[in-house]
Design a protein around this motif. Sequence first.
Motif, mmCIF file in Angstrom:
data_model
loop_
_atom_site.group_PDB
_atom_site.id
_atom_site.type_symbol
_atom_site.label_atom_id
_atom_site.label_comp_id
_atom_site.label_asym_id
_atom_site.label_seq_id
_atom_site.Cartn_x
_atom_site.Cartn_y
_atom_site.Cartn_z
ATOM 1 N N GLU A 228 0.833 -1.206 0.000
ATOM 2 C CA GLU A 228 0.000 0.000 0.000
ATOM 3 C C GLU A 228 0.870 1.260 0.000
ATOM 4 O OE1 GLU A 228 -4.048 -1.703 2.197
ATOM 5 O OE2 GLU A 228 -2.696 -0.361 3.299
ATOM 6 N N GLU A 229 1.945 1.211 0.757
ATOM 7 C CA GLU A 229 2.888 2.343 0.792
ATOM 8 C C GLU A 229 3.517 2.554 -0.590
ATOM 9 O OE1 GLU A 229 7.400 2.790 2.224
ATOM 10 O OE2 GLU A 229 6.043 2.200 3.851
ATOM 11 N N LEU A 230 3.902 1.471 -1.246
ATOM 12 C CA LEU A 230 4.512 1.563 -2.577
ATOM 13 C C LEU A 230 3.533 2.137 -3.598
ATOM 14 C CD1 LEU A 230 6.423 -1.835 -2.610
ATOM 15 C CD2 LEU A 230 7.490 0.425 -2.777
ATOM 16 N N ARG A 246 -0.574 -9.529 -9.478
ATOM 17 C CA ARG A 246 -0.978 -10.689 -8.666
ATOM 18 C C ARG A 246 -0.423 -10.583 -7.247
ATOM 19 N NH1 ARG A 246 -0.977 -17.001 -10.601
ATOM 20 N NH2 ARG A 246 -1.722 -17.886 -8.645
ATOM 21 N N ASN A 247 0.824 -10.133 -7.116
ATOM 22 C CA ASN A 247 1.416 -9.976 -5.781
ATOM 23 C C ASN A 247 0.666 -8.927 -4.968
ATOM 24 O OD1 ASN A 247 3.443 -11.866 -6.267
ATOM 25 N ND2 ASN A 247 4.822 -10.337 -7.143
ATOM 26 N N GLY A 252 -3.465 -8.487 -0.298
ATOM 27 C CA GLY A 252 -4.698 -8.054 0.351
ATOM 28 C C GLY A 252 -4.801 -6.560 0.560
ATOM 29 N N VAL A 253 -4.236 -5.756 -0.369
ATOM 30 C CA VAL A 253 -4.309 -4.303 -0.209
ATOM 31 C C VAL A 253 -5.761 -3.846 -0.238
ATOM 32 C CG1 VAL A 253 -2.043 -3.986 -1.267
ATOM 33 C CG2 VAL A 253 -4.094 -3.810 -2.686
ATOM 34 N N SER A 254 -6.002 -2.665 0.274
ATOM 35 C CA SER A 254 -7.368 -2.156 0.377
ATOM 36 C C SER A 254 -7.977 -1.900 -0.994
ATOM 37 C CB SER A 254 -7.373 -0.854 1.180
ATOM 38 O OG SER A 254 -6.807 0.193 0.402
ATOM 39 N N GLY A 310 -8.878 -11.775 0.627
ATOM 40 C CA GLY A 310 -10.158 -11.120 0.818
ATOM 41 C C GLY A 310 -10.597 -10.238 -0.324
ATOM 42 N N ASN A 311 -9.664 -9.824 -1.225
ATOM 43 C CA ASN A 311 -10.065 -8.935 -2.313
ATOM 44 C C ASN A 311 -9.993 -9.595 -3.682
ATOM 45 O OD1 ASN A 311 -7.340 -9.051 -2.620
ATOM 46 N ND2 ASN A 311 -6.934 -6.903 -2.175
ATOM 47 N N LYS A 312 -10.080 -10.941 -3.718
ATOM 48 C CA LYS A 312 -10.081 -11.620 -5.015
ATOM 49 C C LYS A 312 -11.318 -11.258 -5.834
ATOM 50 C CE LYS A 312 -6.257 -13.938 -5.005
ATOM 51 N NZ LYS A 312 -5.675 -13.296 -3.830
#
Length: 526
Positions: A228-230, A246-247, A252-254, A310-312
């Motif tokens: 998320e920071e990147l 994919r990574n 699981g980023v927001s 969770g975000n698939k």
Amino acid sequence: MKFNLLSKAKTQVTNYEGAKAFTMSAEMELYSTVVTWSLNDSFYEKNEDRLNRLRGLIAKCDAEFVGKLAVYARTKMYMRSVPLVLVAELAKLHSGDNLVARVTAGVVNRADEITELLACYELMNKRTGTKTLNRLSKQLQKGLTTAFNRFDEYQFAKYNRDGAIKLRDALFLVHPKAKDELQQLLFNKIVNGDLQTPYTWETELSALGQLNFDSAEAKAEAFRAKWEELVDSDKLGYMALLRNLRNIQDAGVSYAHLQKVCATLADAGKVAKAKQFPFRYLAAYRELINMDAGAHLKTMSNKLSDLLFGNKGYTGELLEALEKSVQASAANIKGFDYNTRVLLACDVSGSMQTPVSAKSKVLLYDVGLMLAMLLQSRCKNVEVGMFGDTWKTIAVPRNSILGNVQEFYKREGEVGYSTNGYLVIKDILNRRVKTDKVMLFTDCQLWNSAATTGDHIQPLWVRYKAEVAPRAKLYLFDLKGYGKAPLQLLQNDVYLVSGWSDKVFDVLAALENGETALSEINKTEL
């Protein structure tokens, strides 16, 4: 410069399948070989044989043409390795002016290409002993001096890798003169190994990977936060973003960060600036549609699996963003309107089922499909199909480039794996279909697996022109550059275009304007 594209010597030869083919001029063969280059064995040709053929062609061609081709391949066709080979060979063969220096400066577009070029020069000249790079070409040295003056500390640090030839070694070899005091300080840092570690996704994730965590959940949470920071930092380059979709999703980023990723992918300005091969988007697309978390979920705690997967459900948004990015890359392609009937034929033969490079999952067949579907999206009156043992057309929508490629990919076994390109022409000849443009995306090793018929694409095309469509044009999109064409070029409106970049369509536009396939190269400034 003008080049006689038809050899005055005997032009008829045989290809790797033993079928009738035709020679090209040295310039055309060099062009097609360079812009389809990869450092691995191909279906019909070993890498060493291809390199030897390349060196022979360089010696036959005008030095300025070779130099312009090197810069064109690097800056327009996005090639990395082969422009360095052209420079190294040119430095050995040409002297007396500053051509090599200008070409070197034009080819070196990244800081690591300084050391890569020196390593290539050493290899191409078969240097041995303790001082393999002594007596460096003066013009090569001058061009590398220009390159050294081009980069800042971040760029040097990012590519300061631990290879056989390091930036420090290159600095001592080239002896570039600093343009000011600040740059002299930078050169001193290179010598002393004091370059500041750059903020890149590789260095950040590598540093995080060295840490110890109390649990798998804590580690996963740390990597989620880092991704998320990147994403927020805007330091994640476009190519890095494509390769890490994919990574990023696995981390699981927001949803807000996924939206930011999608916006970046689909941004037309960033797509143009990124200069990616079209097949890079296809590789990213396939990574997403092939994702399967089920096997992992069985071995993880519910908390960890929720965090990672969770975000698939947002995969569809990423796929849509990739489709938009490809549409943006196609926007500047000069297609054909409803008055022009276009036929696009994709070669799905066995020789096209080989990877473009040793580590790639992308096949030559995929490259042809991507280019065909990019052009199909820009044409009003267009039909597309594939050929192997047989030839068939497949109806697909114009607004789905990546989806269309996947549709063809799933169906390639329906036509077999020979290279019967003649069937494309035989079909429109028999049906008396007046097509204005016929385009074959192929490695050009066409033959007739049904030898009893005796059909060959050259006489069939001549007949088609004479009996059905006198103004029709046939374009061969050569995707592997083996150096032989299945038809005589520049006769009966037959033209050859080569390469894996969407810039091949600039060559197509030049041909449509009455220029040659080499016109775009000759426009290159040194």
